[in-house]
Design a protein around this motif. Structure first.
Motif, PDB file in Angstrom:
ATOM      1  N   ARG A 348       0.813  -1.210   0.000  1.00 56.01           N
ATOM      2  CA  ARG A 348       0.000   0.000   0.000  1.00 56.01           C
ATOM      3  C   ARG A 348       0.851   1.267   0.000  1.00 56.01           C
ATOM      4  O   ARG A 348       0.423   2.317  -0.457  1.00 56.01           O
ATOM      5  N   LYS A 349       2.067   1.138   0.499  1.00 58.81           N
ATOM      6  CA  LYS A 349       2.986   2.286   0.506  1.00 58.81           C
ATOM      7  C   LYS A 349       3.732   2.434  -0.815  1.00 58.81           C
ATOM      8  O   LYS A 349       4.473   3.410  -1.004  1.00 58.81           O
ATOM      9  N   GLY A 350       3.592   1.446  -1.706  1.00 58.60           N
ATOM     10  CA  GLY A 350       4.306   1.492  -2.980  1.00 58.60           C
ATOM     11  C   GLY A 350       5.484   0.558  -3.048  1.00 58.60           C
ATOM     12  O   GLY A 350       6.246   0.582  -4.025  1.00 58.60           O
ATOM     13  N   ILE A 351       5.658  -0.286  -2.025  1.00 58.97           N
ATOM     14  CA  ILE A 351       6.779  -1.224  -1.967  1.00 58.97           C
ATOM     15  C   ILE A 351       6.333  -2.547  -2.587  1.00 58.97           C
ATOM     16  O   ILE A 351       5.411  -3.196  -2.089  1.00 58.97           O
ATOM     17  N   THR A 352       6.978  -2.942  -3.682  1.00 56.78           N
ATOM     18  CA  THR A 352       6.558  -4.135  -4.415  1.00 56.78           C
ATOM     19  C   THR A 352       6.741  -5.401  -3.588  1.00 56.78           C
ATOM     20  O   THR A 352       7.779  -5.605  -2.954  1.00 56.78           O
ATOM     21  N   LYS A 361      -0.513  -7.566  -4.708  1.00 53.48           N
ATOM     22  CA  LYS A 361       0.028  -6.828  -5.851  1.00 53.48           C
ATOM     23  C   LYS A 361      -0.894  -5.684  -6.268  1.00 53.48           C
ATOM     24  O   LYS A 361      -0.436  -4.574  -6.582  1.00 53.48           O
ATOM     25  N   SER A 362      -2.190  -5.946  -6.275  1.00 49.36           N
ATOM     26  CA  SER A 362      -3.146  -4.935  -6.746  1.00 49.36           C
ATOM     27  C   SER A 362      -3.281  -3.759  -5.785  1.00 49.36           C
ATOM     28  O   SER A 362      -3.817  -2.716  -6.157  1.00 49.36           O
ATOM     29  N   ALA A 363      -2.773  -3.914  -4.567  1.00 48.32           N
ATOM     30  CA  ALA A 363      -2.841  -2.830  -3.583  1.00 48.32           C
ATOM     31  C   ALA A 363      -1.674  -1.861  -3.696  1.00 48.32           C
ATOM     32  O   ALA A 363      -1.588  -0.900  -2.931  1.00 48.32           O
ATOM     33  N   MET A 376      -0.010   2.339 -11.309  1.00 51.60           N
ATOM     34  CA  MET A 376       0.883   1.348 -10.727  1.00 51.60           C
ATOM     35  C   MET A 376       0.652  -0.056 -11.282  1.00 51.60           C
ATOM     36  O   MET A 376       1.490  -0.943 -11.125  1.00 51.60           O
ATOM     37  N   ASP A 377      -0.487  -0.263 -11.956  1.00 53.13           N
ATOM     38  CA  ASP A 377      -0.708  -1.558 -12.605  1.00 53.13           C
ATOM     39  C   ASP A 377       0.354  -1.831 -13.668  1.00 53.13           C
ATOM     40  O   ASP A 377       0.537  -2.984 -14.082  1.00 53.13           O
ATOM     41  N   ALA A 378       1.038  -0.785 -14.113  1.00 47.79           N
ATOM     42  CA  ALA A 378       2.040  -0.939 -15.176  1.00 47.79           C
ATOM     43  C   ALA A 378       3.128  -1.936 -14.809  1.00 47.79           C
ATOM     44  O   ALA A 378       3.664  -2.625 -15.693  1.00 47.79           O
ATOM     45  N   VAL A 379       3.453  -2.036 -13.530  1.00 49.77           N
ATOM     46  CA  VAL A 379       4.556  -2.927 -13.147  1.00 49.77           C
ATOM     47  C   VAL A 379       4.107  -4.373 -13.000  1.00 49.77           C
ATOM     48  O   VAL A 379       4.938  -5.264 -12.781  1.00 49.77           O
TER      49      VAL A 379
END
Length: 442
Positions: A348-352, A361-363, A376-379
């Motif tokens: 949720r913070k952007g950490i994969t 992943k979707s979060a 962010m779905d791009a990754v």
């Protein structure tokens, strides 16, 4: 006779009670001895300090992600944290005899910063003991650490983040020059090249570049999963494929006014200045772009002849030192730090995430002030590409960082016009052989 039997009954009952008390471990004054295992379980655990080393990770980040959950699960353990600052690097600590219990390792430095320090410890026994499910993780991350160790041992478990490649673009520059944004998915390198030509121009004395990259990352995390050093021979791996990769990237820097910076690092940071329209680079929470930069993401461009998979640099790993006297607690800490709820908070913070959970992943980035407004779905459009093949056991190897630096600077020299691709690859092969000779002489 009846009277005698009546008098005997209380005595018999009392004797039976005494027998029961004896069998149950009864005591005087009505006390009962507790079961020994229950007493041990209820006995407070002895407090001690667990030392955790994670080079390059600030203590504030560790505290934000892990310290509180560790404190809740292990109240008797005090965590002493080492971020690997000057004078307190892992070799310093080893020399002082102050060896951490838990160590954050990674594949490029697994040998030089862990195994060569005689700290390697195989986690497979704990995985079996705890029936720990390795299939939770994206399989390439587990496979890579095993392959990198070259012994079959599992020297660590993957900790977020990993670093997927994506196409960054500056929306303001596309708007300024009336060019449609890149497709969110399915864009090819040829299409990116066409956009770069349209967006590279000089206006009002200002140079606008159509494209930049971090060549070291772009080539290392390539779409063929091609290693630099051949896994089976003392030479550059598959020079013809490297020629394809070099030429694909080189054409962007041959566009007039789209001149590469003097180093890969400088070119990787050029996008942040606001005069570059597109950049291929890793998604990383450590990549800081100015808040005024109006950017977004598209999926990484596909390359003809290469699999439609997402190039990526793998994660770091939580490893245990073989000198630790608290190995089992250390493994339990690893399990806590890699739990679903912790990785969901990270995502949720952007950490994969290093897990293969679609929900986590979707979060990605949903609660981040930066990433919540980005695509962010791009990754996650393509699955992660397999890791590059490692050297076969028994063959001399060269540290990963050395290989990356040699390759990166070789490309920069080509892009700056110092030599052609064929000459550059031939010289890179010679440099690799020289490095192997150094390693063999040690």
């Amino acid at each position: 006779m009846v009277a005698i039997r009546a008098k005997s009954r209380p005595l018999a009952v009392f004797s039976f009670i005494l027998i029961l008390m004896s069998g149950c471990g009864g005591a005087l004054n009505g006390e009962q001895k507790p079961d020994r295992r229950e007493a041990e379980a209820e006995k407070p655990k002895e407090p001690y300090t667990m030392k955790i080393y994670a080079a390059g990770v600030a203590e504030t980040e560790f505290d934000d992600r892990f310290r509180q959950v560790l404190k809740q699960k292990f109240p008797h353990i005090t965590v002493e944290y080492f971020p690997g600052v000057k004078g307190a690097t892992l070799p310093n600590l080893v020399a002082e005899g102050n060896i951490p219990d838990l160590i954050r390792t990674d594949v490029p430095t697994l040998r030089t910063a862990y195994l060569d320090l005689s700290l390697g410890y195989d986690l497979n026994d704990f995985v079996k003991k705890y029936k720990y499910d390795l299939s939770r993780f994206t399989s390439v991350f587990i496979d890579e650490i095993v392959d990198a160790g070259r012994t079959g041992a599992l020297y660590g478990l993957p900790v977020p983040p990993y670093f997927p490649q994506a196409l960054y673009y500056n929306k303001d520059l596309f708007d300024k020059f009336g060019v449609p944004y890149p497709k969110k998915t399915g864009i090819t390198w040829d299409e990116v090249y066409d956009l770069a030509k349209k967006l590279t121009r000089v206006e009002g004395g200002a140079v606008y570049r159509g494209f930049s990259s971090h060549p070291g990352n772009t080539l290392r995390d390539n779409q063929f999963s091609l290693p630099i050093l051949d896994p089976s021979a003392d030479q550059l791996a598959e020079p013809e494929k490297w020629k394809v990769l070099f030429n694909n990237l080189l054409r962007f820097y041959e566009i007039p006014n789209n001149t590469i910076e003097s180093t890969a690092t400088l070119d990787g940071s050029a996008f942040a200045k606001g005069n570059v329209a597109m950049m291929t680079n890793q998604h990383s929470v450590y990549l800081k772009l100015p808040p005024e930069l109006n950017w977004d993401l598209a999926a990484y461009p596909t390359l003809e002849g290469a699999p439609k998979l997402m190039p990526q640099r793998g994660p770091a790993y939580w490893s245990i030192s073989n000198t630790s006297t608290h190995k089992e607690d250390a493994f339990e800490m690893i399990m806590v730090m890699l739990a679903d709820e912790v990785q969901m908070a990270d995502s949720r913070k952007g950490i994969t995430t290093t897990l293969n959970s679609p929900v986590i992943k979707s979060a990605l980035g949903k609660e981040s002030p930066v990433y919540s407004t980005k695509n962010m779905d791009a990754v996650n459009v393509y699955p992660p590409i397999p890791y590059t093949k490692k050297r076969k056991a028994g063959l001399t190897d060269v540290p990963g960082l050395t290989l990356q630096n040699l390759q990166s600077q070789t490309f920069v020299d080509v892009a700056m016009g110092k030599m052609d691709v064929n000459t550059a690859l031939r010289q890179l092969d010679e440099k690799l052989k020289a490095e192997l000779a150094k390693e063999k002489s040690k």
